[in-house]
Design an enzyme around this catalytic site. Structure first.
Site, PDB file in Angstrom:
ATOM      1  N   ALA A 190     -29.034 105.023   8.359  1.00 13.82           N
ATOM      2  CA  ALA A 190     -28.480 104.520   9.715  1.00 13.82           C
ATOM      3  C   ALA A 190     -27.890 106.172  10.234  1.00 13.82           C
ATOM      4  CB  ALA A 190     -27.117 103.703   9.618  1.00 13.82           C
ATOM      5  N   ALA A 198     -22.873 114.085   1.804  1.00 14.10           N
ATOM      6  CA  ALA A 198     -22.288 114.668   0.565  1.00 14.10           C
ATOM      7  C   ALA A 198     -23.540 115.140  -0.391  1.00 14.10           C
ATOM      8  CB  ALA A 198     -21.646 113.613  -0.036  1.00 14.10           C
ATOM      9  N   TRP A 224     -24.339 108.710  -6.465  1.00 12.85           N
ATOM     10  CA  TRP A 224     -23.204 108.660  -6.802  1.00 12.85           C
ATOM     11  C   TRP A 224     -22.926 108.392  -8.123  1.00 12.85           C
ATOM     12  CZ3 TRP A 224     -19.494 110.840  -3.226  1.00 12.85           C
ATOM     13  CH2 TRP A 224     -19.884 110.820  -2.106  1.00 12.85           C
ATOM     14  N   GLY A 229     -30.529 105.690   0.756  1.00 14.28           N
ATOM     15  CA  GLY A 229     -31.203 104.821   0.063  1.00 14.28           C
ATOM     16  C   GLY A 229     -32.696 104.725   0.311  1.00 14.28           C
ATOM     17  N   ASN A 249     -35.284 104.411  -2.535  1.00 16.22           N
ATOM     18  CA  ASN A 249     -35.611 102.982  -2.734  1.00 16.22           C
ATOM     19  C   ASN A 249     -37.043 102.680  -2.957  1.00 16.22           C
ATOM     20  OD1 ASN A 249     -36.704 103.028  -0.040  1.00 16.22           O
ATOM     21  ND2 ASN A 249     -35.026 102.132   0.945  1.00 16.22           N
ATOM     22  N   VAL A 286     -16.949 114.284   2.921  1.00 22.82           N
ATOM     23  CA  VAL A 286     -15.691 114.069   3.765  1.00 22.82           C
ATOM     24  C   VAL A 286     -14.328 113.374   2.886  1.00 22.82           C
ATOM     25  CG1 VAL A 286     -14.802 112.321   5.609  1.00 22.82           C
ATOM     26  CG2 VAL A 286     -16.899 113.689   5.789  1.00 22.82           C
ATOM     27  N   TRP A 330     -29.372  96.078  -5.023  1.00 20.80           N
ATOM     28  CA  TRP A 330     -29.018  97.411  -4.361  1.00 20.80           C
ATOM     29  C   TRP A 330     -29.294  96.927  -2.593  1.00 20.80           C
ATOM     30  CZ3 TRP A 330     -32.070  97.002  -8.711  1.00 20.80           C
ATOM     31  CH2 TRP A 330     -31.450  97.743  -9.489  1.00 20.80           C
ATOM     32  N   HIS A 331     -28.720  95.863  -2.214  1.00 19.95           N
ATOM     33  CA  HIS A 331     -28.770  95.463  -0.859  1.00 19.95           C
ATOM     34  C   HIS A 331     -27.140  95.244  -0.488  1.00 19.95           C
ATOM     35  CE1 HIS A 331     -33.087  93.861  -1.082  1.00 19.95           C
ATOM     36  NE2 HIS A 331     -32.947  94.926  -1.094  1.00 19.95           N
TER      37      HIS A 331
END
Length: 567
Positions: free
Chosen positions: A13, A34, A63, A96, A100, A230, A502-503
């Site tokens: 996005a 990040a 992460w 992703g 993905n 952030v 992973w959705h």
């Protein structure tokens, strides 16, 4: 430093938003990502790879401390809490889409009509289709359902280029009465088809590659700041005015007229709650002052529940030199369960289960509930510390219909393995689990490469030795014959082995102003707060019957247009 828009998160996005908003030359945009940058033409080979298993298991792009509960969590019986599982959430520019499976599908038209019915007015299928088309450059098909000028190329690997394992699965589907559909993104109906992928010339086409190309990066009004985490959002009253971030370890403050959270369905609600926006009681429990009570923040988290049925693939039938892709073929089918719409189930044919030599010998049916009714997942804070990963509970199978359909799907796919075409190229079927042991051996390193090379020699040896080795070292707790003959054993296996795919989505849902559980309006604006939007999969009213990357790209295209129209 002052900007018009700060985008927190440079994933799918965020990449779309950065490209579209900065196209207006006077609109100053900052992207805070990040993870590491992936500059055009300099992307790591693991990310460019058409085979996604290399990037997906590379901890450089995750992460690494994020862990989740996938099974139902009983808060009344803390001793019965299910185990925590590592969750491979992307931490890299492109998000992703950089790691993905490169699946480029949209879901059913009725999914988006349901969005509108749930309060996301203006998000029905006819409203969303133009933005799906705007995303894509379809290399195979034209017509009213396809885009030809988008930033993301999509294509299919047609049957003549499938490996023998995939071709055998297609024969089994055909023998079971399913139709062949050349276009997964064409008419929505049951059948088997070449998987549609965001890929061109055997190379991944991530959102970063498509939307943050060299020409876009030369815009003087666009700043992409990677390795920038952030810490907190800045407010003046109930207006968000900027962020405080660590830029390669150095704290900096950035101000903007508007901040957009595009951190995904796990980290976006965590940002909101740490800022005092969320369920008031939960925030007070963590000593956080309530800026605005929004009970829906972090609630309704969804994913598609899935299980796998695996088998040994004979040497002559494995992935070959024609493509690095390992998932070439999919089956969309209907459970025919009362009250559930068609196309509610999906089975992907996986011809290679991991990057290593054992993975090359194992094929799978990955079966998932495409239209899930398990909507009780949640994201909560573990503490007010910005460095602490949130508590994530997906609560998969909280709706009994999901469990029943996975049991049905497992047995259906087991029947497929008995079909003559697959029986010739596979052996030793077993119920598979994505366990910690599987995860550990999936990490790319020299030790695992050596280990799997040794194991693979046993698997390619005599049949009796292979069978004994699979039962001793591969199968975890449940044997194939056991789950095929005992409903109790099959249910126990599915309850233990079910994971999402992973959705993660729906944790900051779009909805009507009067809906107490909605978090944002139909343009992503956070209710009760000025200068703050959410644009990522967390705003979905319900997870569509699709891999979520393309619905996320579509949503970002739609909202970015609304933002520009409002300025």
């Amino acid at each position: 430093m002052e900007f018009d828009t700060i985008i927190v998160g440079g994933g799918s996005a965020g990449s779309v938003l950065a490209h579209r908003l900065s196209a207006r030359s006077h609109h100053r945009v900052l992207v805070c990502e990040a993870g590491p940058d992936v500059k055009p033409g300099e992307e790591p080979p693991e990310i460019r790879d058409s085979y996604s298993g290399t990037a997906y298991f590379d901890p450089r792009f995750h992460w690494t401390e994020l862990k989740v509960h996938t099974q139902i969590v009983s808060h009344n019986n803390p001793d019965e809490r299910p185990p925590l599982r590592k969750y491979e959430q992307a931490r890299v520019l492109g998000g992703g889409s950089s790691i993905n499976g490169q699946m480029a599908n949209r879901g059913a038209p009725t999914d988006y009509d349901e969005w509108a019915a749930r309060g996301a007015e203006g998000w029905g299928w006819q409203d969303c289709l133009p933005y799906f088309k705007k995303v894509e450059r379809d290399l195979d098909f034209d017509g009213p359902l396809h885009g030809k000028e988008g930033r993301i190329p999509v294509r299919r690997i047609m049957p003549e280029n499938w490996n023998p394992h995939a071709r055998a699965a297609a024969e089994a589907f055909k023998g079971a009465g399913f139709d062949y559909l050349p276009d997964q993104n064409g008419e929505w109906r049951d059948g088997y088809f070449p998987i549609t992928i965001s890929n061109e010339n055997e190379t991944r086409a991530s959102a970063a590659m498509g939307y943050l190309d060299a020409e876009t990066r030369r815009r003087p009004n666009l700043t992409i700041s990677c390795e920038t985490t952030v810490k907190r959002l800045l407010f003046e009253g109930t207006r968000c005015v900027g962020v405080v971030a660590l830029v390669r370890g150095q704290e900096q403050e950035f101000r903007a007229k508007e901040v957009i959270l595009s951190c995904g369905a796990i980290h976006t609600p965590a940002h909101l709650m740490r800022a005092g926006i969320g369920p008031a009681t939960h925030l007070r429990d963590h000593g956080i002052s309530v800026l605005h009570n929004l009970p829906g923040v972090g609630q309704g988290l969804m994913d598609h529940p899935s299980i796998a049925l695996s088998s040994f693939v004979r040497k002559a039938a494995r992935v070959d030199e024609r493509t690095r892709r390992h998932i070439l073929l999919g089956l969309r089918y209907s459970s025919a369960m009362e009250g559930i719409p068609p196309g509610d189930m999906f089975a992907a044919v996986v011809s290679k289960s991991a990057w290593h030599s054992v993975g090359e010998q194992v094929g799978s049916f990955l079966i998932w509930v495409n239209k899930t009714y398990s909507e009780t997942g949640q994201v909560r804070l573990a503490s007010a510390d910005w460095q602490a990963e949130p508590v994530v509970e997906f609560n998969l199978l909280s709706d009994r219909r999901d469990l029943d359909r996975l049991m049905q799907g497992f047995r259906m796919c087991a029947g497929m393995l008995m079909a003559p075409s697959l029986a010739q190229v596979t052996d030793n079927p077993f119920p598979a689990a994505y366990s910690d042991r599987v995860r550990k051996i999936g990490v790319i390193n020299a030790k695992n490469r050596f280990l799997t090379n040794v194991i693979s020699r046993f698997l390619d040896g005599p049949a009796f030795l292979r069978k004994a080795f699979i039962e001793r070292f591969v199968v975890e707790g449940f044997q194939f014959d056991e789950v095929m003959t005992d409903d109790t054993a099959l249910e126990a296996f599915i309850r233990k082995a079910t994971i999402g795919i992973w959705h993660a989505s729906c944790s900051c849902r779009m909805g009507r102003e009067e809906d107490p559980m909605s978090v944002v309006d139909t343009e992503g604006r956070v209710k009760g707060i000025e200068g703050l939007r959410v644009v990522d999969a967390s705003i979905f009213p319900v997870v569509p019957r699709a891999n979520t990357n393309f619905p996320t790209l579509m949503s970002a295209e739609k909202i970015s247009e609304a933002i520009l129209a409002g300025h």
